[in-house]
Design a protein around this motif. Structure first.
Motif, PDB file in Angstrom:
ATOM      1  N   SER A   1      12.027  14.157  -2.589  1.00 15.30           N
ATOM      2  CA  SER A   1      11.330  14.459  -3.840  1.00 15.30           C
ATOM      3  C   SER A   1      12.320  14.895  -4.917  1.00 15.30           C
ATOM      4  CB  SER A   1      10.300  15.559  -3.621  1.00 15.30           C
ATOM      5  OG  SER A   1       9.350  15.159  -2.665  1.00 15.30           O
ATOM      6  N   PHE A   2      12.081  14.413  -6.133  1.00 18.85           N
ATOM      7  CA  PHE A   2      12.929  14.687  -7.284  1.00 18.85           C
ATOM      8  C   PHE A   2      12.040  15.081  -8.471  1.00 18.85           C
ATOM      9  CE2 PHE A   2      14.756  11.466  -4.599  1.00 18.85           C
ATOM     10  CZ  PHE A   2      16.106  11.796  -4.492  1.00 18.85           C
ATOM     11  N   LYS A   3      12.584  15.838  -9.406  1.00 22.87           N
ATOM     12  CA  LYS A   3      11.844  16.185 -10.634  1.00 22.87           C
ATOM     13  C   LYS A   3      11.926  15.046 -11.655  1.00 22.87           C
ATOM     14  CE  LYS A   3      10.641  20.466  -9.625  1.00 22.87           C
ATOM     15  NZ  LYS A   3      10.533  21.715 -10.289  1.00 22.87           N
TER      16      LYS A   3
ATOM     17  N   THR B   1       0.832  -1.212   0.000  1.00 26.92           N
ATOM     18  CA  THR B   1       0.000   0.000   0.000  1.00 26.92           C
ATOM     19  C   THR B   1       0.862   1.255   0.000  1.00 26.92           C
ATOM     20  OG1 THR B   1      -1.734  -1.219   1.184  1.00 26.92           O
ATOM     21  CG2 THR B   1      -1.889   1.188   1.200  1.00 26.92           C
ATOM     22  N   ILE B   2       1.875   1.285   0.865  1.00 29.50           N
ATOM     23  CA  ILE B   2       2.764   2.456   0.930  1.00 29.50           C
ATOM     24  C   ILE B   2       3.561   2.589  -0.368  1.00 29.50           C
ATOM     25  CG2 ILE B   2       4.716   3.521   2.145  1.00 29.50           C
ATOM     26  CD1 ILE B   2       2.156   3.536   3.821  1.00 29.50           C
ATOM     27  N   LYS B   3       4.103   1.492  -0.871  1.00 27.97           N
ATOM     28  CA  LYS B   3       4.864   1.540  -2.128  1.00 27.97           C
ATOM     29  C   LYS B   3       3.982   2.020  -3.279  1.00 27.97           C
ATOM     30  CE  LYS B   3       8.534  -1.713  -1.081  1.00 27.97           C
ATOM     31  NZ  LYS B   3       9.173  -2.986  -1.379  1.00 27.97           N
ATOM     32  N   THR B   4       2.737   1.573  -3.319  1.00 27.20           N
ATOM     33  CA  THR B   4       1.819   2.012  -4.373  1.00 27.20           C
ATOM     34  C   THR B   4       1.520   3.499  -4.248  1.00 27.20           C
ATOM     35  OG1 THR B   4       0.831  -0.189  -4.544  1.00 27.20           O
ATOM     36  CG2 THR B   4      -0.480   1.656  -5.383  1.00 27.20           C
ATOM     37  N   LEU B   5       1.356   3.993  -3.032  1.00 22.99           N
ATOM     38  CA  LEU B   5       1.112   5.420  -2.827  1.00 22.99           C
ATOM     39  C   LEU B   5       2.229   6.245  -3.456  1.00 22.99           C
ATOM     40  CD1 LEU B   5      -0.320   7.864  -1.498  1.00 22.99           C
ATOM     41  CD2 LEU B   5       1.058   7.370   0.544  1.00 22.99           C
ATOM     42  N   TYR B   6       3.474   5.904  -3.151  1.00 21.70           N
ATOM     43  CA  TYR B   6       4.601   6.651  -3.709  1.00 21.70           C
ATOM     44  C   TYR B   6       4.694   6.478  -5.225  1.00 21.70           C
ATOM     45  CZ  TYR B   6       6.471   8.073   0.814  1.00 21.70           C
ATOM     46  OH  TYR B   6       6.641   8.674   2.055  1.00 21.70           O
ATOM     47  N   ALA B   7       4.488   5.261  -5.706  1.00 25.95           N
ATOM     48  CA  ALA B   7       4.623   4.990  -7.144  1.00 25.95           C
ATOM     49  C   ALA B   7       3.561   5.704  -7.971  1.00 25.95           C
ATOM     50  CB  ALA B   7       4.561   3.485  -7.398  1.00 25.95           C
ATOM     51  N   VAL B   8       2.349   5.778  -7.458  1.00 26.24           N
ATOM     52  CA  VAL B   8       1.245   6.302  -8.268  1.00 26.24           C
ATOM     53  C   VAL B   8       1.335   7.817  -8.474  1.00 26.24           C
ATOM     54  CG1 VAL B   8      -0.493   6.712  -6.457  1.00 26.24           C
ATOM     55  CG2 VAL B   8      -1.226   5.951  -8.721  1.00 26.24           C
ATOM     56  N   ILE B   9       1.969   8.542  -7.568  1.00 27.56           N
ATOM     57  CA  ILE B   9       2.115   9.991  -7.771  1.00 27.56           C
ATOM     58  C   ILE B   9       3.406  10.327  -8.497  1.00 27.56           C
ATOM     59  CG2 ILE B   9       0.652  10.620  -5.815  1.00 27.56           C
ATOM     60  CD1 ILE B   9       3.276  11.307  -4.278  1.00 27.56           C
ATOM     61  N   SER B  10       4.285   9.345  -8.669  1.00 25.27           N
ATOM     62  CA  SER B  10       5.591   9.576  -9.279  1.00 25.27           C
ATOM     63  C   SER B  10       5.566   9.297 -10.774  1.00 25.27           C
ATOM     64  CB  SER B  10       6.642   8.678  -8.617  1.00 25.27           C
ATOM     65  OG  SER B  10       6.784   9.015  -7.250  1.00 25.27           O
TER      66      SER B  10
ATOM     67  N   GLY C   1       7.213  16.784 -13.860  1.00 24.77           N
ATOM     68  CA  GLY C   1       7.885  15.563 -13.447  1.00 24.77           C
ATOM     69  C   GLY C   1       8.037  15.577 -11.934  1.00 24.77           C
ATOM     70  N   PHE C   2       7.830  14.432 -11.318  1.00 25.35           N
ATOM     71  CA  PHE C   2       7.883  14.378  -9.858  1.00 25.35           C
ATOM     72  C   PHE C   2       8.050  12.932  -9.429  1.00 25.35           C
ATOM     73  CE2 PHE C   2       5.840  13.964  -5.675  1.00 25.35           C
ATOM     74  CZ  PHE C   2       6.498  14.963  -4.972  1.00 25.35           C
ATOM     75  N   PHE C   3       9.024  12.703  -8.568  1.00 25.53           N
ATOM     76  CA  PHE C   3       9.228  11.394  -7.953  1.00 25.53           C
ATOM     77  C   PHE C   3       9.369  11.597  -6.466  1.00 25.53           C
ATOM     78  CE2 PHE C   3      10.227  10.347 -12.232  1.00 25.53           C
ATOM     79  CZ  PHE C   3       9.889   9.012 -12.366  1.00 25.53           C
ATOM     80  N   GLU C   4       8.547  10.896  -5.715  1.00 24.87           N
ATOM     81  CA  GLU C   4       8.676  10.923  -4.265  1.00 24.87           C
ATOM     82  C   GLU C   4       9.118   9.527  -3.848  1.00 24.87           C
ATOM     83  OE1 GLU C   4       6.333  13.647  -1.617  1.00 24.87           O
ATOM     84  OE2 GLU C   4       5.348  11.731  -1.197  1.00 24.87           O
ATOM     85  N   LYS C   5      10.242   9.474  -3.125  1.00 25.61           N
ATOM     86  CA  LYS C   5      10.820   8.191  -2.730  1.00 25.61           C
ATOM     87  C   LYS C   5      10.915   8.112  -1.212  1.00 25.61           C
ATOM     88  CE  LYS C   5      13.512   7.966  -6.969  1.00 25.61           C
ATOM     89  NZ  LYS C   5      14.841   7.864  -7.573  1.00 25.61           N
ATOM     90  N   GLU C   6      10.432   7.018  -0.680  1.00 20.67           N
ATOM     91  CA  GLU C   6      10.536   6.787   0.757  1.00 20.67           C
ATOM     92  C   GLU C   6      11.973   6.392   1.089  1.00 20.67           C
ATOM     93  OE1 GLU C   6       7.780   4.569   3.946  1.00 20.67           O
ATOM     94  OE2 GLU C   6       8.721   3.193   2.508  1.00 20.67           O
TER      95      GLU C   6
ATOM     96  N   PRO D   1      17.739  15.483  -4.039  1.00 17.87           N
ATOM     97  CA  PRO D   1      16.319  15.873  -3.944  1.00 17.87           C
ATOM     98  C   PRO D   1      16.174  17.392  -3.874  1.00 17.87           C
ATOM     99  CG  PRO D   1      17.109  15.126  -1.815  1.00 17.87           C
ATOM    100  CD  PRO D   1      18.227  14.907  -2.786  1.00 17.87           C
ATOM    101  N   PHE D   2      15.037  17.882  -4.377  1.00 15.72           N
ATOM    102  CA  PHE D   2      14.747  19.315  -4.236  1.00 15.72           C
ATOM    103  C   PHE D   2      13.940  19.576  -2.970  1.00 15.72           C
ATOM    104  CE2 PHE D   2      11.025  17.869  -6.650  1.00 15.72           C
ATOM    105  CZ  PHE D   2       9.978  18.554  -6.051  1.00 15.72           C
TER     106      PHE D   2
END
Length: 178
Positions: A128-130, A39-48, A103-108, A137-138
């Motif tokens: 967070s990364f572009k 669930t947590i991995k999907t949360l991060y993946a789906v917005i990235s 572009g946006f990547f959020e990584k735990e 990260p920015f």
């Protein structure tokens, strides 16, 4: 006249049946919420995603229990902490276009989990990364994620977060061990 009406009715039924067969079947997202980790991995993946890459907003909404909230917090121009309450649809409306255009990547990078019965509290530190290829990260911060396990799946109830600032650095206990 009756024959014409009957013929039109038969044609309508055939068209309706054919349209139902060719309609896209809903995706089965159940594997995305089987475990806390998925669930947590999907949360991060789906917005990235990279610039121009569409997000799966149906999957995003699937993660949340009805009436769930996303609650960003931070200081306003006067230095006063403020919060904003959003439903998943509000988040999509306010951030969806920006995520795709920039572009946006959020990584735990770290996770602390507390569980009592069916409720779980996760302090999830993120960077967070572009672009996925960015080295630095920015932005960093902590997502406080409350979840419910109803015995069948995991549901996100709330995500309450704040960004790291010079005045409010992330404590070492919420960073990866070096």
């Amino acid at each position: 006249m009756k024959k014409l009406i009957t013929l039109l009715f038969i044609c309508l039924l055939m068209f309706s049946s054919n349209a139902q067969e060719t309609a896209e079947k809903p995706k089965d997202y159940s594997s995305k919420v089987e475990t806390l980790d998925s669930t947590i991995k999907t949360l991060y993946a789906v917005i990235s995603g990279e610039k121009g890459e569409a997000r799966d907003w149906k999957l995003f909404k699937y993660l949340f229990k009805p009436d769930a909230k996303l609650i960003p917090s931070g200081k306003d121009k006067e230095g006063v902490y403020k919060i904003r309450y959003m439903k998943p649809d509000d988040y999509i409306k306010s951030s969806g276009k920006w995520l795709v255009e920039n572009g946006f990547f959020e990584k735990e990078i770290h996770r602390k989990v507390d569980v009592f019965g069916n409720i779980t509290q996760v302090f999830s530190t993120y960077e967070s990364f572009k672009s996925e290829t960015d080295k630095a990260p920015f932005m960093r911060g902590i997502n406080s994620i409350q979840l419910l396990n109803d015995g069948k799946r995991w549901w996100i109830i709330n995500i309450y977060w704040t960004q790291e600032t010079k005045e409010n650095p992330i404590p070492n206990e919420y960073l990866p061990k070096q």
